[in-house]
Every structure is written in structure tokens, then in C-alpha cells.
Scaffold this active site. Structure first.
Site, mmCIF file in Angstrom:
data_model
loop_
_atom_site.group_PDB
_atom_site.id
_atom_site.type_symbol
_atom_site.label_atom_id
_atom_site.label_comp_id
_atom_site.label_asym_id
_atom_site.label_seq_id
_atom_site.Cartn_x
_atom_site.Cartn_y
_atom_site.Cartn_z
ATOM 1 N N ASP A 141 29.522 72.866 44.516
ATOM 2 C CA ASP A 141 30.558 71.854 44.688
ATOM 3 C C ASP A 141 31.943 72.492 44.564
ATOM 4 O OD1 ASP A 141 28.627 69.889 44.923
ATOM 5 O OD2 ASP A 141 28.691 69.365 42.793
ATOM 6 N N ARG A 142 32.932 71.830 45.138
ATOM 7 C CA ARG A 142 34.309 72.347 45.112
ATOM 8 C C ARG A 142 34.731 72.740 43.698
ATOM 9 N NH1 ARG A 142 39.311 70.967 47.968
ATOM 10 N NH2 ARG A 142 38.221 69.342 49.139
#
Length: 305
Positions: A141-142
């Protein structure tokens, strides 16, 4: 997936040493074996993942060697040509690259030309005149940090995607979660499915989603926070974040599946271990990073939780 030319490869690209006496830390062994190089130089080689022990990448200074082990040191200068605040290359060969990602950047662009790890790597390859691009094989995830692997060709990407379960032997994370964990460890499993708003929901019965299994082990527990090690048996979207929410201990800093707790200003999730068989040579590759400093500070002796 055996490397039939492994011996030739080792002679041409590595300096090779056989351990005669056991119980010697790897750092000290390198300093002696390599004609008395300095401690700092030996540390640089280890931190650049330029050393393997019995074909496993090792960067631990005090790794204890045993008689008969084969220590190989790369002849090539490693990982000094990419300087970027978002990623650090920890291993690279002509087939793949392993990087350590910082929070705040996408693994892959969601729309054309969007800034991401892929765009950084592609620019890096172009500067070095490599005829390749970065091909995503798994995501973080970011706002998650840690180890990731990218293929340098579609062929290697396909091998990794089609044989992921057999190739990857260990993917492990560390998370800071809200509250004191009640159990020392356990396993949580459920079906995960996205709704139309792209929120992942968990169900104890088959909801048409994908089955997900997460193993967890509590490393430290305080009144307000716990440090948890997580091992994935499956790699589903948002798996750890949703499963920790299911346990009643969401990951700190998680605006989507959390409870508002954000003591370190980032998502408390880090991928610290990635072990896999090389898709071309068949060698076992082992990589591990330190826990983020901000995680450790929450659990230092001076913390008052």
C-alpha cells in the site's frame, strides 16, 4: 529451476571463501579473509547485500559462521547509482530488483504518468542504458514501507506470478496496532471482498470474495499499543489491515480501517522480510530490514504507555 551454470557464475562474479573455523562472526571473517579491509568497508559490503553465505544473502554483522560454509562476496560495486528518498535498492541482477520502499509512494501508477516506484525504477534503468522496465509482481500500500520485488522482464514477471506460492517462502511484516493484544499469537482467516466504494469487508463465511489467512505473534504489548509480527499465508488486498481490525486492534495511522490513533504520523505497517527462490537460478534469496525507528521509539523503556 536449478542453476546449471552456478559454478561458472560464482567464479566470474564473486570472490569465494570456505569457512575453516566455526563460531566467527561474518563481519570479522570478511575483515580477515579480504586482506584486512577496514571494519567500515566490510560493513558497507554487508549493508549493500553483496555477501551470500551458502547462497543466501546475509547482511547481519554477527551472523555466526560454521565450518564448511561458503561465503561469496560480489566483485561488483552495488546499489550506488540510485539515490532517492522513496526507495533503496538492496539487491539487483539482470532478472529482478529488490527494493526497500518508504511510506507515501504508490507501488504502481494508478493512472498514466503517475509518480510511483515503477517510474523511479524505469528512469534509473534508462539512465544506466538497461533495455528493461520494472514489472510489478506484488504490491505494498502507498503508506506501507518495506521490501518489494520487481521483475525486469515480462517473462520473469510471468514466472513469479504463476508460481508465487512455490517461489516465495516467507513474507513477514511488523505492525504497530492500537491497544494491548490479549493473545501471544494466533491465526485469523476470513473471506475478503471489496464493495463498490473499494472498502474491503471481512466475512467468516464465503461472501464471494477471496479467502485470506494471517498468522500473528505479539512481540511487545503496552496499554495503548502493541508490536505484532505478521506472516501471510495468502496475499490479499488490505489483508493485514482488515484482519487486525477484525481482532479489535487496528493498525495505527490507518485512516480507512483504523480508529483514529496516529502517534507516529504514518501507517504502522512495515514489510521486513522477503525470502524467495530466484525464478531463474533457483537460489534461495533472503532479505530482511530493520524495523522503522518510529516503531521502536513507541516501545522503548522510556515510553510511558
Amino acid at each position: 529451476m536449478k542453476n546449471k551454470s552456478g559454478a561458472e557464475y560464482a567464479v566470474s562474479k564473486y570472490k569465494e571463501y570456505t569457512v575453516k573455523k566455526g563460531g566467527i562472526p561474518l563481519l570479522e571473517f570478511l575483515m580477515t579473509a579480504m586482506n584486512g579491509i577496514s571494519r567500515n568497508k566490510a560493513k558497507d559490503i554487508l549493508m549493500g547485500h553483496g555477501v551470500t553465505v551458502d547462497k543466501k544473502s546475509v547482511s547481519q554483522y554477527d551472523y555466526e559462521l560454521q565450518p564448511g560454509m561458503i561465503v561469496r562476496v560480489s566483485r561488483h560495486k552495488r546499489n550506488n547509482e540510485l539515490k532517492n528518498k522513496y526507495i533503496k535498492i538492496v539487491y539487483e541482477d539482470k532478472h529482478l530488483v529488490v527494493i526497500e520502499k518508504q511510506p507515501g509512494i504508490l507501488s504502481m501508477p494508478a493512472v498514466a504518468q503517475q509518480f510511483s516506484i515503477k517510474t523511479i525504477l524505469d528512469e534509473y534503468f534508462m539512465r544506466r542504458h538497461f533495455k528493461c522496465t520494472a514489472h510489478l509482481v506484488h504490491r505494498l500500500d502507498r503508506d506501507t514501507s518495506g521490501l518489494m520485488m520487481y521483475a525486469k522482464s515480462i517473462e520473469v514477471q510471468q514466472i513469479l506470478e504463476e508460481h508465487w506460492q512455490e517461489i516465495v517462502t516467507d513474507r513477514r511484516y511488523v505492525a504497530v496496532v492500537s491497544g494491548r493484544m490479549e493473545k501471544e499469537g494466533g491465526t485469523i482467516s476470513s473471506w475478503l471482498k471489496d464493495n463498490k466504494a473499494y472498502v474491503t469487508y471481512s466475512s467468516s463465511v464465503d461472501n464471494g470474495g477471496k479467502y485470506a489467512i494471517t498468522h500473528y505473534h505479539t512481540l511487545d504489548a503496552r496499554d495503548n499499543f502493541s508490536l505484532v509480527e505478521l506472516k501471510l499465508e495468502t496475499g490479499r488486498k488490505n489483508q493485514i489491515r482488515v484482519h487486525m481490525q477484525d481482532l479489535g486492534h487496528p493498525v495505527i495511522g490507518d485512516v480507512k480501517y483504523g480508529n483514529g490513533s496516529d502517534p507516529i504520523g504514518r501507517l504502522g505497517l512495515h514489510a521486513f522480510r522477503l525470502n524467495f527462490y530466484h525464478p531463474i537460478t533457483g537460489d534461495l534469496m533472503s532479505f530482511e530490514t530493520s524495523f522503522p525507528t518510529s516503531f521502536a521509539k513507541l516501545f522503548s523503556k522510556k515510553s510511558d504507555f
